[in-house]
Design a protein around this motif. Structure first.
Motif, PDB file in Angstrom:
ATOM      1  N   VAL A 130       0.823  -1.212   0.000  1.00  0.00           N
ATOM      2  CA  VAL A 130       0.000   0.000   0.000  1.00  0.00           C
ATOM      3  C   VAL A 130       0.858   1.263   0.000  1.00  0.00           C
ATOM      4  O   VAL A 130       0.501   2.282  -0.588  1.00  0.00           O
ATOM      5  N   GLU A 131       2.026   1.176   0.601  1.00  0.00           N
ATOM      6  CA  GLU A 131       2.910   2.339   0.640  1.00  0.00           C
ATOM      7  C   GLU A 131       3.568   2.618  -0.709  1.00  0.00           C
ATOM      8  O   GLU A 131       4.152   3.674  -0.913  1.00  0.00           O
ATOM      9  N   ALA A 132       3.468   1.644  -1.612  1.00  0.00           N
ATOM     10  CA  ALA A 132       4.080   1.815  -2.936  1.00  0.00           C
ATOM     11  C   ALA A 132       3.116   2.483  -3.912  1.00  0.00           C
ATOM     12  O   ALA A 132       3.492   2.834  -5.023  1.00  0.00           O
ATOM     13  N   ILE A 133       1.868   2.613  -3.507  1.00  0.00           N
ATOM     14  CA  ILE A 133       0.881   3.220  -4.404  1.00  0.00           C
ATOM     15  C   ILE A 133       1.055   4.736  -4.428  1.00  0.00           C
ATOM     16  O   ILE A 133       1.207   5.368  -3.387  1.00  0.00           O
ATOM     17  N   THR A 134       1.022   5.290  -5.635  1.00  0.00           N
ATOM     18  CA  THR A 134       1.047   6.740  -5.776  1.00  0.00           C
ATOM     19  C   THR A 134      -0.079   7.153  -6.713  1.00  0.00           C
ATOM     20  O   THR A 134      -0.691   6.322  -7.385  1.00  0.00           O
ATOM     21  N   GLY A 135      -0.317   8.436  -6.769  1.00  0.00           N
ATOM     22  CA  GLY A 135      -1.347   8.962  -7.657  1.00  0.00           C
ATOM     23  C   GLY A 135      -1.008   8.823  -9.125  1.00  0.00           C
ATOM     24  O   GLY A 135      -1.850   9.096  -9.975  1.00  0.00           O
ATOM     25  N   HIS A 136       0.202   8.388  -9.411  1.00  0.00           N
ATOM     26  CA  HIS A 136       0.608   8.242 -10.811  1.00  0.00           C
ATOM     27  C   HIS A 136       0.035   6.992 -11.447  1.00  0.00           C
ATOM     28  O   HIS A 136      -0.010   6.878 -12.665  1.00  0.00           O
ATOM     29  N   LEU A 137      -0.378   6.032 -10.619  1.00  0.00           N
ATOM     30  CA  LEU A 137      -0.892   4.761 -11.141  1.00  0.00           C
ATOM     31  C   LEU A 137      -2.338   4.906 -11.583  1.00  0.00           C
ATOM     32  O   LEU A 137      -3.110   5.690 -11.019  1.00  0.00           O
ATOM     33  N   GLY A 138      -2.723   4.100 -12.575  1.00  0.00           N
ATOM     34  CA  GLY A 138      -4.106   4.060 -13.041  1.00  0.00           C
ATOM     35  C   GLY A 138      -4.362   5.054 -14.159  1.00  0.00           C
ATOM     36  O   GLY A 138      -4.011   6.222 -14.054  1.00  0.00           O
ATOM     37  N   LYS A 139      -4.965   4.574 -15.232  1.00  0.00           N
ATOM     38  CA  LYS A 139      -5.216   5.453 -16.372  1.00  0.00           C
ATOM     39  C   LYS A 139      -6.404   6.381 -16.117  1.00  0.00           C
ATOM     40  O   LYS A 139      -6.353   7.565 -16.438  1.00  0.00           O
ATOM     41  N   TYR A 140      -7.477   5.815 -15.565  1.00  0.00           N
ATOM     42  CA  TYR A 140      -8.691   6.602 -15.312  1.00  0.00           C
ATOM     43  C   TYR A 140      -9.039   6.679 -13.836  1.00  0.00           C
ATOM     44  O   TYR A 140      -9.604   7.656 -13.368  1.00  0.00           O
ATOM     45  N   LEU A 141      -8.713   5.585 -13.138  1.00  0.00           N
ATOM     46  CA  LEU A 141      -8.999   5.509 -11.707  1.00  0.00           C
ATOM     47  C   LEU A 141      -7.667   5.558 -10.980  1.00  0.00           C
ATOM     48  O   LEU A 141      -6.718   4.875 -11.368  1.00  0.00           O
ATOM     49  N   GLN A 142      -7.567   6.377  -9.956  1.00  0.00           N
ATOM     50  CA  GLN A 142      -6.316   6.473  -9.222  1.00  0.00           C
ATOM     51  C   GLN A 142      -6.590   6.368  -7.726  1.00  0.00           C
ATOM     52  O   GLN A 142      -7.729   6.492  -7.281  1.00  0.00           O
ATOM     53  N   VAL A 143      -5.529   6.121  -6.987  1.00  0.00           N
ATOM     54  CA  VAL A 143      -5.606   6.062  -5.526  1.00  0.00           C
ATOM     55  C   VAL A 143      -4.828   7.243  -4.968  1.00  0.00           C
ATOM     56  O   VAL A 143      -3.676   7.473  -5.340  1.00  0.00           O
ATOM     57  N   ARG A 144      -5.481   7.985  -4.096  1.00  0.00           N
ATOM     58  CA  ARG A 144      -4.825   9.131  -3.463  1.00  0.00           C
ATOM     59  C   ARG A 144      -5.185   9.150  -1.983  1.00  0.00           C
ATOM     60  O   ARG A 144      -6.134   8.503  -1.559  1.00  0.00           O
ATOM     61  N   PRO A 145      -4.445   9.896  -1.182  1.00  0.00           N
ATOM     62  CA  PRO A 145      -4.782  10.000   0.239  1.00  0.00           C
ATOM     63  C   PRO A 145      -6.173  10.603   0.415  1.00  0.00           C
ATOM     64  O   PRO A 145      -6.627  11.391  -0.405  1.00  0.00           O
ATOM     65  N   LYS A 146      -6.841  10.176   1.447  1.00  0.00           N
ATOM     66  CA  LYS A 146      -8.170  10.705   1.766  1.00  0.00           C
ATOM     67  C   LYS A 146      -8.289  10.738   3.279  1.00  0.00           C
ATOM     68  O   LYS A 146      -8.583   9.718   3.908  1.00  0.00           O
ATOM     69  N   ALA A 147      -7.997  11.884   3.852  1.00  0.00           N
ATOM     70  CA  ALA A 147      -8.003  11.967   5.311  1.00  0.00           C
ATOM     71  C   ALA A 147      -8.151  13.413   5.761  1.00  0.00           C
ATOM     72  O   ALA A 147      -8.048  14.338   4.951  1.00  0.00           O
ATOM     73  N   ALA A 148      -8.412  13.578   7.019  1.00  0.00           N
ATOM     74  CA  ALA A 148      -8.545  14.923   7.568  1.00  0.00           C
ATOM     75  C   ALA A 148      -7.208  15.656   7.525  1.00  0.00           C
ATOM     76  O   ALA A 148      -7.142  16.852   7.289  1.00  0.00           O
ATOM     77  N   HIS A 149      -6.111  14.922   7.716  1.00  0.00           N
ATOM     78  CA  HIS A 149      -4.767  15.500   7.641  1.00  0.00           C
ATOM     79  C   HIS A 149      -3.757  14.379   7.531  1.00  0.00           C
ATOM     80  O   HIS A 149      -4.106  13.206   7.629  1.00  0.00           O
ATOM     81  N   GLY A 150      -2.505  14.727   7.336  1.00  0.00           N
ATOM     82  CA  GLY A 150      -1.474  13.745   7.064  1.00  0.00           C
ATOM     83  C   GLY A 150      -1.133  12.816   8.211  1.00  0.00           C
ATOM     84  O   GLY A 150      -0.489  11.792   8.023  1.00  0.00           O
ATOM     85  N   GLY A 151      -1.575  13.152   9.406  1.00  0.00           N
ATOM     86  CA  GLY A 151      -1.236  12.332  10.554  1.00  0.00           C
ATOM     87  C   GLY A 151      -2.179  11.174  10.789  1.00  0.00           C
ATOM     88  O   GLY A 151      -1.929  10.314  11.627  1.00  0.00           O
ATOM     89  N   VAL A 152      -3.271  11.129  10.048  1.00  0.00           N
ATOM     90  CA  VAL A 152      -4.254  10.062  10.242  1.00  0.00           C
ATOM     91  C   VAL A 152      -3.691   8.730   9.778  1.00  0.00           C
ATOM     92  O   VAL A 152      -3.111   8.628   8.702  1.00  0.00           O
ATOM     93  N   ARG A 153      -3.826   7.701  10.577  1.00  0.00           N
ATOM     94  CA  ARG A 153      -3.337   6.371  10.221  1.00  0.00           C
ATOM     95  C   ARG A 153      -4.481   5.375  10.261  1.00  0.00           C
ATOM     96  O   ARG A 153      -5.444   5.526  11.002  1.00  0.00           O
ATOM     97  N   ARG A 154      -4.322   4.333   9.461  1.00  0.00           N
ATOM     98  CA  ARG A 154      -5.322   3.292   9.385  1.00  0.00           C
ATOM     99  C   ARG A 154      -4.616   1.948   9.336  1.00  0.00           C
ATOM    100  O   ARG A 154      -3.532   1.843   8.777  1.00  0.00           O
ATOM    101  N   VAL A 155      -5.222   0.923   9.940  1.00  0.00           N
ATOM    102  CA  VAL A 155      -4.609  -0.398   9.931  1.00  0.00           C
ATOM    103  C   VAL A 155      -4.632  -0.986   8.523  1.00  0.00           C
ATOM    104  O   VAL A 155      -5.665  -0.975   7.857  1.00  0.00           O
ATOM    105  N   ALA A 156      -3.509  -1.478   8.090  1.00  0.00           N
ATOM    106  CA  ALA A 156      -3.407  -2.190   6.816  1.00  0.00           C
ATOM    107  C   ALA A 156      -2.470  -3.369   7.064  1.00  0.00           C
ATOM    108  O   ALA A 156      -2.146  -3.645   8.226  1.00  0.00           O
ATOM    109  N   HIS A 157      -2.056  -4.054   6.012  1.00  0.00           N
ATOM    110  CA  HIS A 157      -1.053  -5.081   6.250  1.00  0.00           C
ATOM    111  C   HIS A 157       0.086  -4.939   5.261  1.00  0.00           C
ATOM    112  O   HIS A 157      -0.068  -4.411   4.167  1.00  0.00           O
ATOM    113  N   ASP A 158       1.252  -5.410   5.687  1.00  0.00           N
ATOM    114  CA  ASP A 158       2.430  -5.312   4.831  1.00  0.00           C
ATOM    115  C   ASP A 158       2.583  -6.595   4.018  1.00  0.00           C
ATOM    116  O   ASP A 158       1.719  -7.466   4.042  1.00  0.00           O
ATOM    117  N   ALA A 159       3.699  -6.723   3.310  1.00  0.00           N
ATOM    118  CA  ALA A 159       3.893  -7.851   2.402  1.00  0.00           C
ATOM    119  C   ALA A 159       3.928  -9.189   3.134  1.00  0.00           C
ATOM    120  O   ALA A 159       3.653 -10.233   2.546  1.00  0.00           O
TER     121      ALA A 159
END
Length: 232
Positions: free
Chosen positions: A169-198
């Motif tokens: 998940v940390e490797a994803i940037t807004g550069h990926l995806g032709k039409y649909l992209q993944v970007r941060p969505k939070a109140a501010h940069g300090g917000v964290r959410r549980v995910a899992h690593d490799a």
DNA sequence: TTGTGATCATCT
DNA sequence: AGATGATCACAA
């Protein structure tokens, strides 16, 4: 100008579209007034104001989460800020991403498909040079993705979800995806959410959301309003 | 605190 | 200029 604000939800798509068509050509001052409110000076501290105003005007169910704006119709409402050429000024937020479960979901059952299956697009003048109060609402468009558009979204979705499922998940940037992209969505940069690593271990990551690039929404508007393509 | 409504601010 | 990463308000 009357009958622009509706307290009850529309019963049919036709009724929803009629309501939205009645907003076309009106500016945000007039529309805010019919909701007994006023336009803020600008959107810096009121980013969702136009969208919320449209919800109120059209009789969308107030604040129902994880559900369509018009549940009985299965229709999602999206305002779309556009420039003088009818080209969107911004990307379009689609949905937040459940980082822990997204790898187990099929595209057909995904939030992206649920949100985009049926959308009422409401274009609104979005150029920052135009004072918010004088911005005008455009003609609405009730839309569903074509087979080609859906396939294009699926391609992006599957590529992006692969990162998340692999724990990258940390490797994803807004550069990926032709039409649909993944970007941060939070109140501010300090917000964290549980995910899992490799390795499948838990880690804390910045919350993410899916967004439609303007090239996608621009195509929707071009098709429907027969707008000219890119100038030579 | 999370999800929905998005646009802002800054970098390339 | 256009796009990415960051951010703001509010309801439940």
């Amino acid at each position: 100008m009357q009958a622009v604000r509706w307290a009850s939800p529309p019963q049919t798509e036709r009724e929803l579209l009629s309501r939205a068509e009645a907003l076309a050509g009106q500016n945000l001052t007039a529309l805010a007034r019919s909701c007994d409110t006023q336009a803020p000076p600008d959107l810096r501290r009121h980013k969702g104001w136009v969208g919320s105003l449209m919800e109120a005007l059209l009789g969308a169910s107030a604040g129902s989460k994880a559900d369509a704006d018009f549940p009985q119709l299965g229709v999602e409402l999206k305002t779309l800020p556009v420039d003088g050429r009818g080209v969107p000024c911004e990307s379009t937020f689609v949905t937040s991403i459940p980082l822990l479960e997204i790898g187990d979901v099929e595209f057909e059952q995904s939030r992206v498909v649920r949100k985009l299956s049926r959308v009422l697009w409401v274009p609104v003048q979005g150029e920052r040079s135009i004072p918010l109060a004088t911005r005008v609402v455009g003609a609405p468009l009730l839309w569903s993705p074509s087979a080609e558009q859906l396939q294009a979204l699926r391609d992006d979705w599957e590529e992006l979800c692969l990162y998340i499922a692999r724990g990258e998940v940390e490797a994803i940037t807004g550069h990926l995806g032709k039409y649909l992209q993944v970007r941060p969505k939070a109140a501010h940069g300090g917000v964290r959410r549980v995910a899992h690593d490799a390795d499948g271990a838990r880690l804390l990551a910045n919350p993410k959301g899916f967004y439609l690039r303007t090239r996608f929404t621009a195509e929707i508007l071009r098709e429907h309003y027969h707008l000219p393509g890119r100038r030579p």
